[in-house]
Design a protein around this motif. Structure first.
Motif, PDB file in Angstrom:
ATOM      1  N   ARG A   1     -16.146  18.184   4.364  1.00  0.00           N
ATOM      2  CA  ARG A   1     -15.116  17.152   4.968  1.00  0.00           C
ATOM      3  C   ARG A   1     -13.745  16.689   4.528  1.00  0.00           C
ATOM      4  O   ARG A   1     -13.951  17.219   2.993  1.00  0.00           O
ATOM      5  CB  ARG A   1     -16.201  15.704   4.715  1.00  0.00           C
ATOM      6  CG  ARG A   1     -16.263  14.398   5.398  1.00  0.00           C
ATOM      7  CD  ARG A   1     -16.585  13.705   5.234  1.00  0.00           C
ATOM      8  NE  ARG A   1     -18.827  13.732   5.374  1.00  0.00           N
ATOM      9  CZ  ARG A   1     -18.983  13.191   6.193  1.00  0.00           C
ATOM     10  NH1 ARG A   1     -18.375  12.225   6.964  1.00  0.00           N
ATOM     11  NH2 ARG A   1     -20.364  14.117   6.952  1.00  0.00           N
ATOM     12  N   PRO A   2     -13.270  15.746   4.822  1.00  0.00           N
ATOM     13  CA  PRO A   2     -11.518  16.395   4.187  1.00  0.00           C
ATOM     14  C   PRO A   2     -12.088  14.344   3.787  1.00  0.00           C
ATOM     15  O   PRO A   2     -12.772  14.282   3.624  1.00  0.00           O
ATOM     16  CB  PRO A   2     -10.431  15.751   5.154  1.00  0.00           C
ATOM     17  CG  PRO A   2     -11.521  15.993   6.635  1.00  0.00           C
ATOM     18  CD  PRO A   2     -12.850  15.957   6.545  1.00  0.00           C
ATOM     19  N   ASP A   3     -10.977  14.497   2.108  1.00  0.00           N
ATOM     20  CA  ASP A   3     -10.990  13.327   1.499  1.00  0.00           C
ATOM     21  C   ASP A   3     -10.686  12.099   2.507  1.00  0.00           C
ATOM     22  O   ASP A   3     -10.217  11.809   3.666  1.00  0.00           O
ATOM     23  CB  ASP A   3      -9.845  13.725   0.209  1.00  0.00           C
ATOM     24  CG  ASP A   3      -9.845  14.682  -0.556  1.00  0.00           C
ATOM     25  OD1 ASP A   3     -12.004  15.054  -0.871  1.00  0.00           O
ATOM     26  OD2 ASP A   3      -9.336  15.335  -0.986  1.00  0.00           O
TER      27      ASP A   3
ATOM     28  N   CYS B   1     -18.132  14.283  12.061  1.00  0.00           N
ATOM     29  CA  CYS B   1     -17.493  15.481  12.926  1.00  0.00           C
ATOM     30  C   CYS B   1     -17.959  15.607  14.176  1.00  0.00           C
ATOM     31  O   CYS B   1     -18.928  15.414  15.443  1.00  0.00           O
ATOM     32  CB  CYS B   1     -18.632  16.913  12.448  1.00  0.00           C
ATOM     33  SG  CYS B   1     -19.230  18.902  13.352  1.00  0.00           S
ATOM     34  N   LEU B   2     -16.668  16.260  15.086  1.00  0.00           N
ATOM     35  CA  LEU B   2     -16.628  15.773  16.472  1.00  0.00           C
ATOM     36  C   LEU B   2     -17.283  17.843  16.838  1.00  0.00           C
ATOM     37  O   LEU B   2     -18.104  17.289  18.323  1.00  0.00           O
ATOM     38  CB  LEU B   2     -14.846  16.175  16.759  1.00  0.00           C
ATOM     39  CG  LEU B   2     -14.674  15.746  18.415  1.00  0.00           C
ATOM     40  CD1 LEU B   2     -15.259  14.663  18.788  1.00  0.00           C
ATOM     41  CD2 LEU B   2     -13.742  15.357  18.641  1.00  0.00           C
ATOM     42  N   SER B   3     -16.977  18.474  16.767  1.00  0.00           N
ATOM     43  CA  SER B   3     -17.326  19.583  17.039  1.00  0.00           C
ATOM     44  C   SER B   3     -17.604  20.888  15.901  1.00  0.00           C
ATOM     45  O   SER B   3     -16.684  20.533  15.027  1.00  0.00           O
ATOM     46  CB  SER B   3     -16.651  20.549  18.002  1.00  0.00           C
ATOM     47  OG  SER B   3     -15.290  21.111  17.825  1.00  0.00           O
TER      48      SER B   3
ATOM     49  N   TRP C   1     -12.962  17.290  12.209  1.00  0.00           N
ATOM     50  CA  TRP C   1     -13.138  16.427  11.369  1.00  0.00           C
ATOM     51  C   TRP C   1     -12.181  15.096  12.062  1.00  0.00           C
ATOM     52  O   TRP C   1     -11.301  15.168  11.491  1.00  0.00           O
ATOM     53  CB  TRP C   1     -12.969  16.197  10.211  1.00  0.00           C
ATOM     54  CG  TRP C   1     -13.994  16.981   9.741  1.00  0.00           C
ATOM     55  CD1 TRP C   1     -14.344  18.544   8.928  1.00  0.00           C
ATOM     56  CD2 TRP C   1     -15.633  16.908   9.070  1.00  0.00           C
ATOM     57  NE1 TRP C   1     -15.176  18.523   8.385  1.00  0.00           N
ATOM     58  CE2 TRP C   1     -16.313  18.017   8.815  1.00  0.00           C
ATOM     59  CE3 TRP C   1     -16.021  15.436   9.291  1.00  0.00           C
ATOM     60  CZ2 TRP C   1     -17.197  17.817   7.969  1.00  0.00           C
ATOM     61  CZ3 TRP C   1     -17.461  15.691   8.850  1.00  0.00           C
ATOM     62  CH2 TRP C   1     -17.932  16.982   8.321  1.00  0.00           C
ATOM     63  N   PRO C   2     -12.720  14.447  12.879  1.00  0.00           N
ATOM     64  CA  PRO C   2     -11.501  12.574  13.144  1.00  0.00           C
ATOM     65  C   PRO C   2     -12.161  11.969  13.149  1.00  0.00           C
ATOM     66  O   PRO C   2     -12.992  11.609  12.101  1.00  0.00           O
ATOM     67  CB  PRO C   2     -11.730  13.136  14.979  1.00  0.00           C
ATOM     68  CG  PRO C   2     -13.377  13.116  14.881  1.00  0.00           C
ATOM     69  CD  PRO C   2     -13.696  14.170  14.151  1.00  0.00           C
ATOM     70  N   ARG C   3     -11.265  10.628  12.702  1.00  0.00           N
ATOM     71  CA  ARG C   3     -11.755   9.601  12.471  1.00  0.00           C
ATOM     72  C   ARG C   3     -10.347   8.285  12.757  1.00  0.00           C
ATOM     73  O   ARG C   3      -9.422   9.049  13.394  1.00  0.00           O
ATOM     74  CB  ARG C   3     -11.717   8.642  11.074  1.00  0.00           C
ATOM     75  CG  ARG C   3     -10.422   9.418  10.081  1.00  0.00           C
ATOM     76  CD  ARG C   3     -10.469   9.035   9.147  1.00  0.00           C
ATOM     77  NE  ARG C   3      -9.139   9.688   8.038  1.00  0.00           N
ATOM     78  CZ  ARG C   3      -8.545   9.140   6.527  1.00  0.00           C
ATOM     79  NH1 ARG C   3      -9.423   9.261   6.521  1.00  0.00           N
ATOM     80  NH2 ARG C   3      -7.617   9.259   6.333  1.00  0.00           N
TER      81      ARG C   3
END
Length: 91
Positions: free
Chosen positions: A61-63, A69-71, A83-85
């Motif tokens: 997971r990115p910091d 998790c999208l896909s 990984w979106p936010r």
């Protein structure tokens, strides 16, 4: 492979549609590739086995906060995870 149930299903050739959807959702996206996993043994296991099963992979997971998790999908370079936010708008 995995896709978040709220995410659209884009074809490989829908790159522009995918980018537009990400922008409309106000998302920042980081891609993590299994090939560069923090535990090299995980990467070696996938690429040395010649098997498309990567269910044991827990993508890094990115910091920072808010990543989900999208896909997880296969690419020419092996599996990757998106990984979106939500982007924070400062006014």
């Amino acid at each position: 492979m995995f896709q978040h149930p709220d995410g659209p299903d884009f074809d490989e050739d829908d790159g522009e549609k995918c980018k537009a959807w990400i922008a409309e959702q106000g998302l920042q996206v980081k891609m993590v590739e299994l090939e560069y996993h923090s535990d090299q043994a995980i990467s070696d296991r996938y690429f040395d086995a010649g098997d498309s099963d990567c269910s044991y992979w827990n993508p890094d997971r990115p910091d920072g906060e808010g990543w989900f998790c999208l896909s997880i999908h296969d690419t020419d370079n092996g599996p990757d995870c998106w990984w979106p936010r939500r982007e924070v708008a400062w006014y």
